[in-house]
Design a protein around this motif. Structure first.
Motif, PDB file in Angstrom:
ATOM      1  N   LYS A 198       0.862  -1.180   0.000  1.00  0.00           N
ATOM      2  CA  LYS A 198       0.000   0.000   0.000  1.00  0.00           C
ATOM      3  C   LYS A 198       0.896   1.227   0.000  1.00  0.00           C
ATOM      4  CE  LYS A 198      -4.207  -1.597   2.188  1.00  0.00           C
ATOM      5  NZ  LYS A 198      -5.181  -1.373   3.254  1.00  0.00           N
ATOM      6  N   THR A 199       0.582   2.154  -0.881  1.00  0.00           N
ATOM      7  CA  THR A 199       1.291   3.425  -0.904  1.00  0.00           C
ATOM      8  C   THR A 199       0.268   4.550  -0.954  1.00  0.00           C
ATOM      9  OG1 THR A 199       1.474   3.341  -3.324  1.00  0.00           O
ATOM     10  CG2 THR A 199       3.374   2.571  -2.073  1.00  0.00           C
ATOM     11  N   VAL A 200       0.660   5.683  -0.410  1.00  0.00           N
ATOM     12  CA  VAL A 200      -0.144   6.886  -0.534  1.00  0.00           C
ATOM     13  C   VAL A 200       0.275   7.545  -1.828  1.00  0.00           C
ATOM     14  CG1 VAL A 200      -0.652   9.145   0.471  1.00  0.00           C
ATOM     15  CG2 VAL A 200      -0.303   7.167   1.964  1.00  0.00           C
ATOM     16  N   ASN A 201      -0.689   7.936  -2.638  1.00  0.00           N
ATOM     17  CA  ASN A 201      -0.398   8.491  -3.945  1.00  0.00           C
ATOM     18  C   ASN A 201      -0.745   9.975  -3.998  1.00  0.00           C
ATOM     19  OD1 ASN A 201       0.217   8.110  -6.855  1.00  0.00           O
ATOM     20  ND2 ASN A 201      -1.904   8.736  -7.075  1.00  0.00           N
ATOM     21  N   PHE A 202       0.222  10.778  -4.452  1.00  0.00           N
ATOM     22  CA  PHE A 202      -0.019  12.190  -4.759  1.00  0.00           C
ATOM     23  C   PHE A 202       0.147  12.321  -6.265  1.00  0.00           C
ATOM     24  CE2 PHE A 202       1.700  14.449  -0.673  1.00  0.00           C
ATOM     25  CZ  PHE A 202       0.846  13.709   0.108  1.00  0.00           C
ATOM     26  N   GLN A 203      -0.773  12.991  -6.928  1.00  0.00           N
ATOM     27  CA  GLN A 203      -0.602  13.264  -8.350  1.00  0.00           C
ATOM     28  C   GLN A 203      -0.414  14.761  -8.515  1.00  0.00           C
ATOM     29  OE1 GLN A 203      -3.797  13.251 -11.502  1.00  0.00           O
ATOM     30  NE2 GLN A 203      -2.757  11.325 -11.979  1.00  0.00           N
ATOM     31  N   LEU A 204       0.696  15.140  -9.160  1.00  0.00           N
ATOM     32  CA  LEU A 204       0.980  16.545  -9.449  1.00  0.00           C
ATOM     33  C   LEU A 204       0.632  16.812 -10.901  1.00  0.00           C
ATOM     34  CD1 LEU A 204       4.494  16.962  -7.780  1.00  0.00           C
ATOM     35  CD2 LEU A 204       2.241  17.059  -6.717  1.00  0.00           C
ATOM     36  N   TRP A 205       0.045  17.969 -11.174  1.00  0.00           N
ATOM     37  CA  TRP A 205      -0.377  18.313 -12.520  1.00  0.00           C
ATOM     38  C   TRP A 205      -0.171  19.796 -12.758  1.00  0.00           C
ATOM     39  CZ3 TRP A 205      -5.184  20.873 -14.056  1.00  0.00           C
ATOM     40  CH2 TRP A 205      -5.429  20.813 -15.430  1.00  0.00           C
TER      41      TRP A 205
END
Length: 154
Positions: free
Chosen positions: A53-60
């Protein structure tokens, strides 16, 4: 970096800045478009079933050149995602667009967050028969004093 660590760092910052390992900065008008949890359930080449399990951040990046994400806003997004999604304290993986969507580990260098390049690896190297890579050594760099006559090394 774990989620608890970024939550500890953010209150002390004036700005949220991300930098790639090559020194290039993510444009300051980036958006965090997703905070979530990614669960990966798989079997490795050695037959071991694994769960990650990983915490996901998406940068855009958008054409919104006036946008600036402040540390308190990101902290509020993280807290909301934990409350609504039940996100646990896990390692953070950041998605960021380069030639394709890149996945990065996250670090902090004291001033800004660093997107660390990720590498693939065999998780069952002992089971799949790939020998460990031997360290290459130049004979000219070895300490020859250890193998002199009467040194007892041979």
């Amino acid at each position: 970096m774990k989620l608890s660590k970024i939550k500890e760092i953010l209150p002390a910052l004036d700005n949220v800045e991300f930098q790639l390992e090559n020194g290039t900065f993510v444009p300051e008008h980036f958006h965090v478009t997703e905070v979530g949890v990614i669960t990966k359930h798989f079997i490795d080449c050695g037959g071991i079933i694994r769960n990650e399990k990983t915490v996901n951040f998406q940068l855009w990046n958008a054409n919104d050149l006036e946008h600036r994400l402040k540390p308190t806003k990101l902290l509020n997004i993280i807290k909301l995602s934990q409350e609504k999604l039940g996100i646990e304290d896990a390692e953070i993986e950041v998605e960021y667009q380069s030639d394709t969507i890149g996945k990065y580990d996250l670090d902090f260098n004291g001033n800004h967050f660093v997107l660390k390049n990720k590498q693939t690896a065999c998780l069952a190297s002992d089971a799949c028969g790939i020998p460990a890579e031997k360290q290459k050594v130049k004979l000219s760099e070895l300490n020859s004093a250890c193998c002199t006559p009467n040194s007892g090394c041979c």
